[in-house]
Design a protein around this motif. Sequence first.
Motif, PDB file in Angstrom:
ATOM      1  N   ALA A  15      -4.242 -50.988  13.974  1.00 27.00           N
ATOM      2  CA  ALA A  15      -4.292 -50.247  12.715  1.00 27.00           C
ATOM      3  C   ALA A  15      -5.555 -49.388  12.649  1.00 27.00           C
ATOM      4  N   ARG A  16      -6.664 -50.020  12.979  1.00 26.78           N
ATOM      5  CA  ARG A  16      -7.943 -49.315  12.966  1.00 26.78           C
ATOM      6  C   ARG A  16      -7.926 -48.083  13.851  1.00 26.78           C
ATOM      7  N   PHE A  17      -7.426 -48.261  15.061  1.00 19.07           N
ATOM      8  CA  PHE A  17      -7.425 -47.157  16.015  1.00 19.07           C
ATOM      9  C   PHE A  17      -6.441 -46.074  15.592  1.00 19.07           C
ATOM     10  N   LEU A  18      -5.391 -46.497  14.929  1.00 25.01           N
ATOM     11  CA  LEU A  18      -4.446 -45.503  14.440  1.00 25.01           C
ATOM     12  C   LEU A  18      -5.142 -44.584  13.449  1.00 25.01           C
ATOM     13  N   GLU A  19      -5.887 -45.183  12.548  1.00 21.70           N
ATOM     14  CA  GLU A  19      -6.666 -44.387  11.591  1.00 21.70           C
ATOM     15  C   GLU A  19      -7.600 -43.434  12.319  1.00 21.70           C
ATOM     16  N   LEU A  20      -8.322 -43.967  13.292  1.00 28.70           N
ATOM     17  CA  LEU A  20      -9.272 -43.154  14.034  1.00 28.70           C
ATOM     18  C   LEU A  20      -8.579 -41.920  14.608  1.00 28.70           C
ATOM     19  N   ALA A  21      -7.459 -42.153  15.274  1.00 27.02           N
ATOM     20  CA  ALA A  21      -6.770 -41.040  15.915  1.00 27.02           C
ATOM     21  C   ALA A  21      -6.300 -40.021  14.884  1.00 27.02           C
ATOM     22  N   GLU A  22      -5.763 -40.533  13.784  1.00 25.74           N
ATOM     23  CA  GLU A  22      -5.274 -39.600  12.773  1.00 25.74           C
ATOM     24  C   GLU A  22      -6.409 -38.799  12.144  1.00 25.74           C
ATOM     25  N   ALA A  23      -7.488 -39.477  11.827  1.00 28.90           N
ATOM     26  CA  ALA A  23      -8.634 -38.785  11.246  1.00 28.90           C
ATOM     27  C   ALA A  23      -9.114 -37.695  12.196  1.00 28.90           C
ATOM     28  N   SER A  24      -9.159 -38.027  13.468  1.00 34.49           N
ATOM     29  CA  SER A  24      -9.620 -37.045  14.448  1.00 34.49           C
ATOM     30  C   SER A  24      -8.703 -35.830  14.469  1.00 34.49           C
ATOM     31  N   ARG A  25      -7.405 -36.089  14.493  1.00 39.36           N
ATOM     32  CA  ARG A  25      -6.471 -34.968  14.495  1.00 39.36           C
ATOM     33  C   ARG A  25      -6.600 -34.153  13.213  1.00 39.36           C
ATOM     34  N   ALA A  26      -6.837 -34.856  12.108  1.00 38.27           N
ATOM     35  CA  ALA A  26      -6.902 -34.185  10.813  1.00 38.27           C
ATOM     36  C   ALA A  26      -8.030 -33.161  10.750  1.00 38.27           C
ATOM     37  N   ARG A  27      -9.163 -33.479  11.334  1.00 38.48           N
ATOM     38  CA  ARG A  27     -10.289 -32.544  11.247  1.00 38.48           C
ATOM     39  C   ARG A  27     -10.313 -31.582  12.413  1.00 38.48           C
ATOM     40  N   ASP A  28      -9.195 -31.479  13.079  1.00 38.44           N
ATOM     41  CA  ASP A  28      -9.130 -30.706  14.306  1.00 38.44           C
ATOM     42  C   ASP A  28      -9.592 -29.272  14.103  1.00 38.44           C
ATOM     43  N   GLY A  29      -9.091 -28.632  13.055  1.00 36.64           N
ATOM     44  CA  GLY A  29      -9.402 -27.225  12.851  1.00 36.64           C
ATOM     45  C   GLY A  29     -10.863 -26.990  12.495  1.00 36.64           C
ATOM     46  N   GLU A  30     -11.438 -27.934  11.766  1.00 43.12           N
ATOM     47  CA  GLU A  30     -12.752 -27.690  11.174  1.00 43.12           C
ATOM     48  C   GLU A  30     -13.913 -27.708  12.157  1.00 43.12           C
ATOM     49  N   LEU A  31     -13.719 -28.347  13.297  1.00 40.53           N
ATOM     50  CA  LEU A  31     -14.849 -28.522  14.209  1.00 40.53           C
ATOM     51  C   LEU A  31     -14.674 -27.770  15.522  1.00 40.53           C
TER      52      LEU A  31
END
Lengths: 201, 201
Positions: A83-99
Motif C-alpha cells: 500500500a505504501r509503495f503504491l502511494e509512493l508511485a502514484e505521488a511520483s507520477r502525479a507530480r510528473d509535470g511539475e518537476l
Amino acid sequence: MHGGGILHLQVAKKKPSRTGEVSLRADAQLNRERILAAAEEMFLEHGANVSLEDVAKRANVGIGTLYRRFPTREALLGAAYSARFLELAEASRARDGELTPTESVRAYLEQLVLHTNVYRGIAASLGTVLQTDTPGCHATSEEGRRLVRRAQKAGVIRRDVTFEDLVCVATAISLASEQSASSKSRVAHLVDVFLGGIASR
Amino acid sequence: MHGGGILHLQVAKKKPSRTGEVSLRADAQLNRERILAAAEEMFLEHGANVSLEDVAKRANVGIGTLYRRFPTREALLGAAYSARFLELAEASRARDGELTPTESVRAYLEQLVLHTNVYRGIAASLGTVLQTDTPGCHATSEEGRRLVRRAQKAGVIRRDVTFEDLVCVATAISLASEQSASSKSRVAHLVDVFLGGIASR
DNA sequence: CCACAAAGTGGAGGGTTGCTCCACTTGCAT
DNA sequence: ATGCAAGTGGAGCAACCCTCCACTTTGTGG
C-alpha cells in the motif's frame, strides 16, 4: 449426470483473477487482513524483526495460519509495504509535470528512503523487498525505471546508471539513517552527493 | 603485615597497558588466540552469522569462555577484522606518493569494499564494525579521514563530503555485491559513480 | 436443506541459537 | 606450599523459526 455434464463450465470456482491468485474463502480473507493489520502495527512499533509469533498473537490467529498465508517474513513485509509503495508511485507520477527530470529523481529517491525507514531494520533488504510480487512494489520499481529512462533521454544523467544503482544508493542512505539516527539533512546531503555522481558531465 | 605494607606499591599486578587493557593470564591469552583463529576460519567458511557455539567448539573452548572474552558478536568480528584492516591502512599509506589524491580515495574505497566482502553478511554493519575499538579499525578510519582531508585540500573533492559518507557508500557497494553476487565490474562502476558525485564541480 | 470434500485453522513440538550463571579448576604472587 | 583472583565449561533457560497434522469451517452440488 450424462456426459454433457462435463461441458458444464468449470466456472471460476476459484476465480483465478487475472494474476493467477485464487480467491480466498471468506474467513480466510478476513484472517489475511487481520494478519496484515497486526503486522503493520508490530513492524511500526518494534521494527521489521519482530517475532512472527507475536504478530500472529496480536492478530488472534494461529502461527500456522500466518505461515500459510505468508510463507516468509519477506512476503509479509512485501505485502505490508504494498500500500505504501503504491502511494509512493502514484505521488511520483502525479507530480510528473511539475518537476524537471533531475528533480523528479531526487524526489523519488528521497521518498524511497523515507518510506523504507518507516520500519526499522529493513533497509538492508530493500532490494529484496522491492522484488516482492505485489502491486505496490511492482509499481514503485516501474516508476523508478521510468524516471531513470526519462532523465537519460533528457541527457541529464549518465547513460550507464541503472535503476539498480538507484536502489543500491537508497539502501545505503536508509541504512545510514537507521543506524546513526541520521537527521533529515544528512539524507538530503547523501542524495545530493549521489545525484552529483549520476549527472552527465 | 604492618601498615607500611600499604605503601608497598600496588605494582601493575594487572599491567594496565596504556589503553586500559589488563594483561591476561597465560592460559587465557592462549584461549583468546584459539578463539580468534577459529572465528576467522568459521567466518570465512560460513559467513559472519555462523553460530557462536560452533566457533567455540572449533576453538575447543566452552561457550562461556568465548562470551567472557568477546561479549558480543560485533566484538569478535571487530577483533577478527583488526589484522585485515591494519594491512589495508598500511597498504594505503604505502602507495601514498604514487597516486593522485583522487586515485588514492578510489583505491581506498575499492579495498574497503573488497575487505568487507571477505566475510558474507557483514556489509550492513560495516559502520558499526569500523567503530570497534581495535587497532586495525582505528587505523583504517584514520587513514580514510586523512585521504578525505588530503583530497579536499587539493581541491578535488567537495568540502561537504565526510568520511562517514565514504563509509556509507562502501556499505552500499558491499551490500550490493554480496546480495546479487555482483561482479567486480559492478563494484568499479558504483565506485566510479560515487567518485563522480564527490568531485568538485 | 444436507452432506461432504476441500480449504482453512491452531498450536504442540522439534530444532536452532543466544546468552547467563555458577560450581569448579588453574595460574601465580607471596 | 598456599590462597585467592582469574579463568573455565557447559547445563539450562528463553526466544524464535517453521513444520506438521488432527480437527473445524465453508460453501457447493444434489
